[in-house]
Design a protein around this motif. Structure first.
Motif, mmCIF file in Angstrom:
data_model
loop_
_atom_site.group_PDB
_atom_site.id
_atom_site.type_symbol
_atom_site.label_atom_id
_atom_site.label_comp_id
_atom_site.label_asym_id
_atom_site.label_seq_id
_atom_site.Cartn_x
_atom_site.Cartn_y
_atom_site.Cartn_z
ATOM 1 N N SER A 3 1.753 1.507 -5.845
ATOM 2 C CA SER A 3 0.475 1.574 -6.159
ATOM 3 C C SER A 3 -0.396 0.974 -5.243
ATOM 4 N N GLY A 4 -1.816 1.688 -5.432
ATOM 5 C CA GLY A 4 -2.756 0.967 -4.587
ATOM 6 C C GLY A 4 -4.123 1.728 -4.552
ATOM 7 N N PHE A 5 -4.998 1.155 -3.415
ATOM 8 C CA PHE A 5 -6.320 2.041 -3.713
ATOM 9 C C PHE A 5 -6.905 2.464 -2.342
ATOM 10 N N VAL A 6 -7.323 3.683 -2.662
ATOM 11 C CA VAL A 6 -7.826 4.425 -1.372
ATOM 12 C C VAL A 6 -9.257 4.915 -1.422
ATOM 13 N N ALA A 7 -9.908 4.340 -0.342
ATOM 14 C CA ALA A 7 -11.476 4.661 -0.149
ATOM 15 C C ALA A 7 -11.617 5.974 0.209
ATOM 16 N N VAL A 8 -12.520 6.913 -0.323
ATOM 17 C CA VAL A 8 -12.911 7.967 0.152
ATOM 18 C C VAL A 8 -14.006 8.082 0.827
ATOM 19 N N GLY A 48 2.134 9.407 -10.734
ATOM 20 C CA GLY A 48 3.236 10.231 -10.506
ATOM 21 C C GLY A 48 4.419 9.249 -11.232
ATOM 22 N N PRO A 49 5.619 9.755 -11.395
ATOM 23 C CA PRO A 49 6.892 9.003 -12.253
ATOM 24 C C PRO A 49 6.817 7.520 -11.492
ATOM 25 N N ASP A 50 6.793 7.512 -10.107
ATOM 26 C CA ASP A 50 7.145 6.005 -9.795
ATOM 27 C C ASP A 50 5.750 5.739 -8.727
ATOM 28 N N TRP A 51 4.621 6.240 -9.102
ATOM 29 C CA TRP A 51 3.316 5.792 -8.171
ATOM 30 C C TRP A 51 2.111 6.166 -8.997
ATOM 31 N N GLN A 52 1.246 5.164 -8.394
ATOM 32 C CA GLN A 52 -0.315 5.596 -9.057
ATOM 33 C C GLN A 52 -1.069 5.358 -7.811
ATOM 34 N N VAL A 164 0.458 8.664 -1.023
ATOM 35 C CA VAL A 164 1.300 7.860 -1.614
ATOM 36 C C VAL A 164 2.262 7.081 -0.803
ATOM 37 N N GLN A 165 2.835 7.766 0.241
ATOM 38 C CA GLN A 165 3.818 7.133 1.027
ATOM 39 C C GLN A 165 2.904 5.889 1.734
ATOM 40 N N LEU A 166 1.830 5.781 1.977
ATOM 41 C CA LEU A 166 1.171 4.573 2.667
ATOM 42 C C LEU A 166 0.928 3.513 1.597
ATOM 43 N N LEU A 167 1.114 3.619 0.184
ATOM 44 C CA LEU A 167 0.846 2.719 -0.680
ATOM 45 C C LEU A 167 2.012 1.665 -0.658
ATOM 46 N N PRO A 168 1.332 0.313 -1.032
ATOM 47 C CA PRO A 168 2.526 -0.487 -1.106
ATOM 48 C C PRO A 168 2.991 -0.770 -2.372
ATOM 49 N N GLU A 169 4.082 -1.560 -2.730
ATOM 50 C CA GLU A 169 4.755 -1.652 -4.129
ATOM 51 C C GLU A 169 3.767 -2.621 -4.837
ATOM 52 N N GLY A 170 3.557 -2.016 -6.173
ATOM 53 C CA GLY A 170 2.739 -2.687 -7.017
ATOM 54 C C GLY A 170 2.546 -2.412 -8.443
ATOM 55 N N PRO A 171 1.721 -2.825 -9.239
ATOM 56 C CA PRO A 171 1.700 -2.500 -10.689
ATOM 57 C C PRO A 171 0.898 -1.212 -10.901
ATOM 58 N N ARG A 172 1.057 -0.555 -12.296
ATOM 59 C CA ARG A 172 -0.118 0.322 -12.506
ATOM 60 C C ARG A 172 -1.440 -0.340 -12.722
ATOM 61 N N TYR A 173 -2.467 0.061 -12.336
ATOM 62 C CA TYR A 173 -3.672 -0.732 -12.471
ATOM 63 C C TYR A 173 -4.594 -0.127 -13.657
ATOM 64 N N PHE A 174 -3.907 1.178 -14.078
ATOM 65 C CA PHE A 174 -4.584 1.918 -15.183
ATOM 66 C C PHE A 174 -3.597 2.723 -15.940
#
Length: 286
Positions: A3-8, A48-52, A164-174
């Motif tokens: 999970s993580g944050f992407v600036a567009v 997704g099932p294992d990502w946000q 998604v592949q670039l996101l670190p391990e983390g929680p669901r923020y939402f």
């Protein structure tokens, strides 16, 4: 769990909001042909099932002209803190020039992975897209380069997978059911503003904002604010035709957001120089 944050990021009118909507699979940001339609940072959430994936849709980079555009640029500048990835968006339909290079210098200096999306490839010849891809590749040391069409969804799945592949391990923020951080009132206001943008031209769109006054079981009331009496006359239209058409186009989306039928009451008001009034901007959440 990733999970993580992407600036567009990107200059105005390259299709950032349409791309965020496509990646999220839901309309979280309004769109129009008017530059600088996006006035605030809006989080769009894809699950997704294992990502946000949390996408920060930002106003386009610009030179501030008043208190509103100054706030918008401050939002952009402050939104690169603590992001995991930057999605740099350029348009396949326009020459990649100084504006794109200015944004690229800013995002490539952040020290986080950058993915470039060459957007609006639909209905373009392969040779033209290839030349635009080549030009985009000169913008910086990118992690990946994707040709996409946010409108037709072409290339969206592959782009999402790379992000998604670039996101670190983390929680669901939402929560799973939440696709944006905007309140219901803010989403209603944005829907009404979008329809007004689609129906007006010249300088009127930039002077329009919307403030929701009441959300009831049967009635939703919103104020459509402009800066001059002449702008009010355009928005009201002959015998109220324009504001009725705005309401007619907005109501189905408002009802979808609320989950039940409503009467949408729109009242046009003049607020002189609201774009230059810091207190008014704060009240509007801008």
């Amino acid at each position: 769990m990733r999970s993580g944050f992407v600036a567009v990021a990107g200059r105005p009118n390259v299709g950032k909001s349409t791309l965020v909507n496509a990646l999220c699979g839901d309309k979280v940001a309004i769109t129009s042909r008017v530059p600088n339609t996006t006035r605030r940072r809006i989080f769009g959430v894809a699950n997704g099932p294992d990502w946000q994936l949390v996408l920060a849709d930002l106003p386009g980079f610009q030179r501030p002209m008043d208190a509103l555009t100054e706030k918008m640029q401050e939002t952009v500048d402050g939104s690169f803190e603590d992001v995991d990835v930057v999605l740099l968006v350029v348009s396949a339909r326009d020459r990649i020039g100084a504006g794109d290079r200015f944004v690229a210098r800013r995002v490539f200096s952040l020290g986080v992975p950058v993915i470039i999306a060459v957007n609006k490839i639909d209905r373009l010849k392969h040779g033209h897209v290839a030349s635009q891809m080549k030009a985009a590749a000169t913008l910086g040391d990118f992690h990946a380069l994707h040709p996409v069409s946010a409108l037709t969804k072409d290339g969206i799945g592959a782009l999402r997978d790379d992000l998604v592949q670039l996101l670190p391990e983390g929680p669901r923020y939402f929560p799973l059911e939440q696709t944006t951080d905007l309140t219901t009132g803010s989403r209603i206001a944005e829907v009404v503003r979008e329809k007004a943008l689609h129906l007006t031209r010249d300088e009127v769109p930039h002077a329009i904002t919307v403030e929701v006054d009441e959300i009831g079981d049967k009635v939703v009331r919103a104020f459509v604010l402009v800066e001059t009496e002449s702008q009010k006359g355009i928005l009201v239209g002959k015998k109220g035709a324009m504001i009725r058409e705005i309401g007619s186009r907005a109501r189905p989306e408002v009802e979808k957001l609320l989950g039940h039928p409503v009467f949408l009451e729109l009242v046009v008001k003049v607020r002189p120089k609201w774009r230059r009034d810091p207190k008014m901007l704060e009240r509007l959440g801008l």
